[in-house]
Scaffold this active site. Structure first.
Site: not given
Ligand code: TEU
Ligand code: CA
Length: 541
Positions: A99, A200, A249, A324-325
């Site tokens: 990542d 990311d 992403e 994971h989000d």
């Molecule tokens: O996520 C980017 C992101 O936009 C998400 O955090 C989203 O805004 C949020 O989950 C709403 O659903 C990436 C990573 O996947 C996330 O885990 C990190 O927190 C974020 O970037 C910052 O690095």
């Protein structure tokens, strides 16, 4: 498929190491834990493992706040553990993807420590600093994890930009020294033997320098004027002609932009993660992800059809329901009741895996793990959730609504420990887990699923085998069937006269098919009337 497009026939499995498998009893998953599960993953049939960050980090955002890109955090193990995992992954014919989190670092990264030490430090311009305006923040933009995007630095009497938490200062990609340092680090990871990167929020690295461009949460920061220049430079300096897999992403990415990001001749990325289908239950005129609106199958079909057709001739799609989000799909848009969970999980898996693109499986999805169903705020760990819960009262939002919204959509729903078996803590840890194990682990666990021929696990194995064995799945065209239908998600894939037809009832109702389906069943049972969550696939030669 050759050296340059093998990833079109691959299936990627995402591991969130903190919640995957704990080998040393500290309640936190780690790299040796991952290594101990490689045979299980090889048996599932996945080709690529993507690890969420395991680098040195204060863990403010569970590792997405990195303080040393070229070392492993002791929570997860050592560089030797990492090299062993890479070797053991390759020994089983699988690849490993890291990542890459380079839109921002941790505020404890030496780069930021230097940058914030004085106005004339050589690394001052590695981050984005601005003077106060009329004694306050330069703009009113809100951060993704609540509060302003501007954090005051007492030491040098200026604000620095952070789109995410105040411990995640944004790097200044306008600075060629920053770009060179990132490329050098990426090349070092390739020398360690990794096979690619998940990048990311990579479309935030080129920002609209006047911070204009709309009031969307990421509006001023996403798809900026130099984004293609930076990605093409990264491709030249690091990625090109090495047979790697790359996925960007991209919050706020459109189909048109994705065509540019993934067209092979542009030498940018192989594919992107779109957020559009993940925002279908978010009020577009609302205050953000917690402002919920009802989901409909029809909206999902319209959106995915747009992406399938938009990237059918140009570029390539990633395919995902979970990460994971995001809350787990079987609980979010499916039905995770005892009666319907298995069929609902299978139906969503069938719909996703046979579309055109590279499918991503998120840990536990392959055996139908559900969202957490937490009942108390004290069970949550994610700063995105906790920060919003803290500011909700001043927004006039009730605690009842907060619990409902985070229960439905909080990121911790995907971060409860993987449920390996029915032993204590589901076999995840011999210690106290960092977050509660879902109470349904005695019934829902990998061991039970592997032992049950009718489980979600064996269904995912078959779907993955179909991608490996059927050219029409990888290279076939895509055409949605009955797009107006409110419950059926159905489509055809066609290649050289072979027609694969996928039909799924994504509802709790019994549904009669609006028309006939050609071919013989290759998955599930072909029928004219579908029970709730029933799906089948036919092939016509
Ligand atoms: O996520 C980017 C992101 O936009 C998400 O955090 C989203 O805004 C949020 O989950 C709403 O659903 C990436 C990573 O996947 C996330 O885990 C990190 O927190 C974020 O970037 C910052 O690095
Ligand atoms: Ca551990």
């Amino acid at each position: 498929l050759g050296k340059d497009d093998w990833w079109k026939g691959a299936v990627v499995y995402q591991i969130y190491p903190r919640s995957f498998a704990d080998s040393n009893g500290d309640g936190i998953g780690d790299i040796p834990g991952i290594t101990s599960k490689l045979d299980y993953l090889a048996d599932l049939g996945v080709d690529v493992l993507w690890l969420s960050p395991v680098y040195k980090s204060p863990q403010d955002d569970n590792g997405y706040d990195i303080s040393d890109y070229q070392d492993i955090d002791p929570l997860f193990g050592t560089l030797d553990d990492m090299r062993h995992l890479i070797n053991e992954t390759h020994a089983r014919g699988m690849k490993l993807v890291m990542d890459l989190v380079v839109n921002h670092t941790s505020d404890e990264h030496p780069w930021f420590v230097e940058s914030s030490s004085s106005l004339d430090n050589p690394k001052r311009d590695w981050y984005i600093w601005r003077d106060a305006v009329d004694g306050r923040e330069p703009t009113d933009h809100q951060a993704a994890f609540s509060g302003s995007v501007w954090q005051w630095n007492e030491n040098t009497q200026q604000y620095f930009l952070h789109i995410f938490s105040k411990k995640q200062p944004d790097l200044n990609w306008e600075n060629p020294e920053v770009r060179a340092a990132v490329y050098s680090m990426m090349n070092w990871w390739l020398e360690q033997g990794v096979d690619g990167f998940r990048m990311d929020v990579i479309n935030l690295i080129s920002k609209h320098q006047d911070f204009s461009a709309g009031d969307d949460l990421f509006g001023p920061w996403m798809n900026g004027p130099r984004i293609h220049e930076f990605l093409q430079e990264m491709n030249r300096e690091v990625l090109r002609d090495k047979g790697l897999i790359t996925v960007g992403e991209m919050p706020g990415c459109t189909v048109e932009l994705a065509q540019q990001y993934t067209a092979p001749e542009r030498h940018e990325l192989n594919m992107v993660f779109t957020f559009e289908h993940m925002d279908l239950d978010t009020n577009p005129e609302g205050y953000g992800k917690w402002d919920l609106v009802p989901f409909t199958v029809k909206a999902l079909k319209e959106n995915l059809n747009k992406w399938q057709k938009g990237l059918e001739q140009v570029g390539w799609n990633s395919l995902y329901w979970n990460n994971h989000d995001q809350p787990r799909i079987v609980s979010r848009w499916g039905n995770d009741s005892a009666e319907h969970r298995v069929n609902s999980a299978k139906a969503f898996g069938t719909v996703l895996h046979l579309m055109r693109g590279t499918p991503y499986v998120y840990q536990g999805e392959e055996f139908g793990m559900t969202s957490a169903h937490f009942t108390k705020l004290s069970q949550y760990r994610d700063l995105e959730t906790l920060n919003w819960a803290a500011e909700a009262p001043e927004m006039g939002i009730s605690e009842d609504y907060v619990l409902k919204a985070v229960g439905y959509k909080g990121r911790d729903n995907a971060r409860t420990p993987v449920q390996w078996d029915d032993s204590v803590n589901a076999g995840f840890t011999s210690g106290e887990p960092w977050i509660s194990v879902n109470t349904n682990y005695p019934e829902i666990n990998a061991a039970a699923a592997v032992a049950d021929a009718d489980s979600v696990f064996h269904h995912y194995q078959k779907l993955i085998a179909m991608r490996h064995g059927m050219d029409v799945v990888v290279n076939g065209s895509f055409d949605m069937l009955w797009i107006e239908h409110e419950q059926l998600f159905a489509y055809t894939r066609e290649l050289n006269g072979r027609i694969l037809t996928v039909v799924a009832n994504l509802s709790n109702d019994t549904v009669e098919l609006p028309g006939s389906v050609s071919g013989d069943a290759v998955l599930g049972v072909k029928a004219d009337v579908l029970a709730p969550w029933q799906a089948f696939v036919t092939l016509q030669n």
